[in-house]
Design a protein around this motif. Structure first.
Motif, mmCIF file in Angstrom:
data_model
loop_
_atom_site.group_PDB
_atom_site.id
_atom_site.type_symbol
_atom_site.label_atom_id
_atom_site.label_comp_id
_atom_site.label_asym_id
_atom_site.label_seq_id
_atom_site.Cartn_x
_atom_site.Cartn_y
_atom_site.Cartn_z
ATOM 1 N N ARG A 54 0.917 9.146 -1.950
ATOM 2 C CA ARG A 54 -0.268 9.262 -2.881
ATOM 3 C C ARG A 54 -0.621 10.834 -2.847
ATOM 4 N NH1 ARG A 54 -2.510 5.257 0.420
ATOM 5 N NH2 ARG A 54 -4.353 6.672 0.601
ATOM 6 N N ASP A 55 -0.786 11.351 -2.024
ATOM 7 C CA ASP A 55 -1.256 12.702 -2.013
ATOM 8 C C ASP A 55 -0.502 13.691 -2.757
ATOM 9 O OD1 ASP A 55 -3.601 12.295 -0.557
ATOM 10 O OD2 ASP A 55 -3.125 13.140 1.276
ATOM 11 N N PHE A 56 0.911 13.273 -2.282
ATOM 12 C CA PHE A 56 2.042 14.204 -3.009
ATOM 13 C C PHE A 56 2.058 14.110 -4.570
ATOM 14 C CE2 PHE A 56 6.191 14.675 -4.349
ATOM 15 C CZ PHE A 56 6.739 16.076 -3.892
ATOM 16 N N LEU A 57 2.122 12.873 -4.879
ATOM 17 C CA LEU A 57 2.390 12.514 -6.388
ATOM 18 C C LEU A 57 0.771 12.628 -7.080
ATOM 19 C CD1 LEU A 57 4.421 9.362 -6.242
ATOM 20 C CD2 LEU A 57 5.037 11.804 -6.849
ATOM 21 N N LEU A 112 9.636 5.981 -7.201
ATOM 22 C CA LEU A 112 8.370 5.900 -7.680
ATOM 23 C C LEU A 112 7.684 6.913 -8.198
ATOM 24 C CD1 LEU A 112 5.463 4.310 -7.558
ATOM 25 C CD2 LEU A 112 5.192 5.391 -5.535
ATOM 26 N N THR A 113 7.371 6.908 -9.629
ATOM 27 C CA THR A 113 6.855 8.283 -10.089
ATOM 28 C C THR A 113 5.625 8.055 -10.732
ATOM 29 O OG1 THR A 113 7.711 7.748 -12.183
ATOM 30 C CG2 THR A 113 9.146 9.242 -10.715
ATOM 31 N N THR A 130 0.648 -1.158 -0.029
ATOM 32 C CA THR A 130 -0.020 0.208 -0.032
ATOM 33 C C THR A 130 1.087 1.168 0.145
ATOM 34 O OG1 THR A 130 -1.681 -1.145 1.343
ATOM 35 C CG2 THR A 130 -1.615 1.267 1.273
ATOM 36 N N ILE A 131 0.660 1.976 -0.832
ATOM 37 C CA ILE A 131 1.515 3.289 -0.961
ATOM 38 C C ILE A 131 0.848 4.147 0.052
ATOM 39 C CG2 ILE A 131 1.959 5.151 -2.338
ATOM 40 C CD1 ILE A 131 1.436 3.599 -4.795
ATOM 41 N N VAL A 143 -4.312 8.595 -7.824
ATOM 42 C CA VAL A 143 -5.611 8.299 -7.315
ATOM 43 C C VAL A 143 -5.980 7.021 -7.807
ATOM 44 C CG1 VAL A 143 -6.550 10.571 -6.981
ATOM 45 C CG2 VAL A 143 -6.720 9.515 -9.444
ATOM 46 N N PRO A 144 -7.064 6.228 -7.508
ATOM 47 C CA PRO A 144 -7.602 4.886 -8.096
ATOM 48 C C PRO A 144 -7.500 4.884 -9.751
ATOM 49 C CG PRO A 144 -8.915 5.249 -6.304
ATOM 50 C CD PRO A 144 -8.046 6.458 -6.290
ATOM 51 N N GLY A 145 -6.857 4.064 -10.333
ATOM 52 C CA GLY A 145 -6.619 4.160 -11.817
ATOM 53 C C GLY A 145 -5.266 4.844 -12.097
ATOM 54 N N SER A 146 -4.703 5.689 -11.476
ATOM 55 C CA SER A 146 -3.344 6.162 -11.851
ATOM 56 C C SER A 146 -2.338 5.119 -12.190
ATOM 57 C CB SER A 146 -2.748 7.113 -10.723
ATOM 58 O OG SER A 146 -3.647 8.258 -10.324
ATOM 59 N N GLU A 147 -1.518 5.259 -13.160
ATOM 60 C CA GLU A 147 -0.470 4.508 -13.501
ATOM 61 C C GLU A 147 0.753 5.034 -12.936
ATOM 62 O OE1 GLU A 147 -0.064 4.391 -17.607
ATOM 63 O OE2 GLU A 147 -2.154 3.481 -17.895
ATOM 64 N N VAL A 148 1.706 4.175 -12.154
ATOM 65 C CA VAL A 148 2.900 4.501 -11.393
ATOM 66 C C VAL A 148 4.120 3.911 -12.013
ATOM 67 C CG1 VAL A 148 1.825 5.236 -9.530
ATOM 68 C CG2 VAL A 148 2.373 2.741 -9.701
ATOM 69 N N GLU A 149 5.282 4.254 -12.187
ATOM 70 C CA GLU A 149 6.323 3.507 -12.701
ATOM 71 C C GLU A 149 7.463 3.428 -11.444
ATOM 72 O OE1 GLU A 149 9.768 4.458 -16.187
ATOM 73 O OE2 GLU A 149 8.038 5.961 -15.562
ATOM 74 N N PHE A 150 7.989 2.361 -11.606
ATOM 75 C CA PHE A 150 9.288 2.077 -10.550
ATOM 76 C C PHE A 150 10.404 1.903 -11.281
ATOM 77 C CE2 PHE A 150 5.392 0.205 -8.825
ATOM 78 C CZ PHE A 150 5.576 0.608 -7.399
ATOM 79 N N ARG A 151 11.312 2.814 -11.039
ATOM 80 C CA ARG A 151 12.719 2.641 -11.666
ATOM 81 C C ARG A 151 13.785 2.748 -10.972
ATOM 82 N NH1 ARG A 151 14.639 7.927 -12.205
ATOM 83 N NH2 ARG A 151 13.306 9.394 -12.186
#
Length: 76
Positions: A17-20, A40-41, A11-12, A23-31
């Motif tokens: 979550r607020d900073f970035l 995490l972006t 769980t983020i 919301v539900p459905g957002s796509e995130v990237e781990f690099r």
């Protein structure tokens, strides 16, 4: 800190979550960064509005600088 579930999920934290703006459905990237850390972006094009952008506005249509200054000084 977050705990990984048996399915490999985490769980983020709400503050992240607020900073970035996630919301539900957002796509995130781990690099992986050059120093070995994982970043995490937000991967989709939507970016959260900055705290300053939320305050941005205008004094009104057709007001010139002298009128605005007079209004702020209470001269009208």
């Amino acid at each position: 800190m977050a705990t990984v579930t048996a399915k490999g999920q985490v769980t983020i934290p709400k503050s992240v979550r607020d900073f970035l703006g996630i919301v539900p459905g957002s796509e995130v990237e781990f690099r992986r960064a050059a120093d070995g850390t994982v970043v995490l972006t937000r991967a989709d094009a939507k970016r959260p509005a900055s705290r300053f952008a939320k305050l941005r506005g205008h004094a009104g249509e057709g007001l010139d600088t002298d009128t605005i200054m007079a209004l702020t000084r209470g001269e009208t």
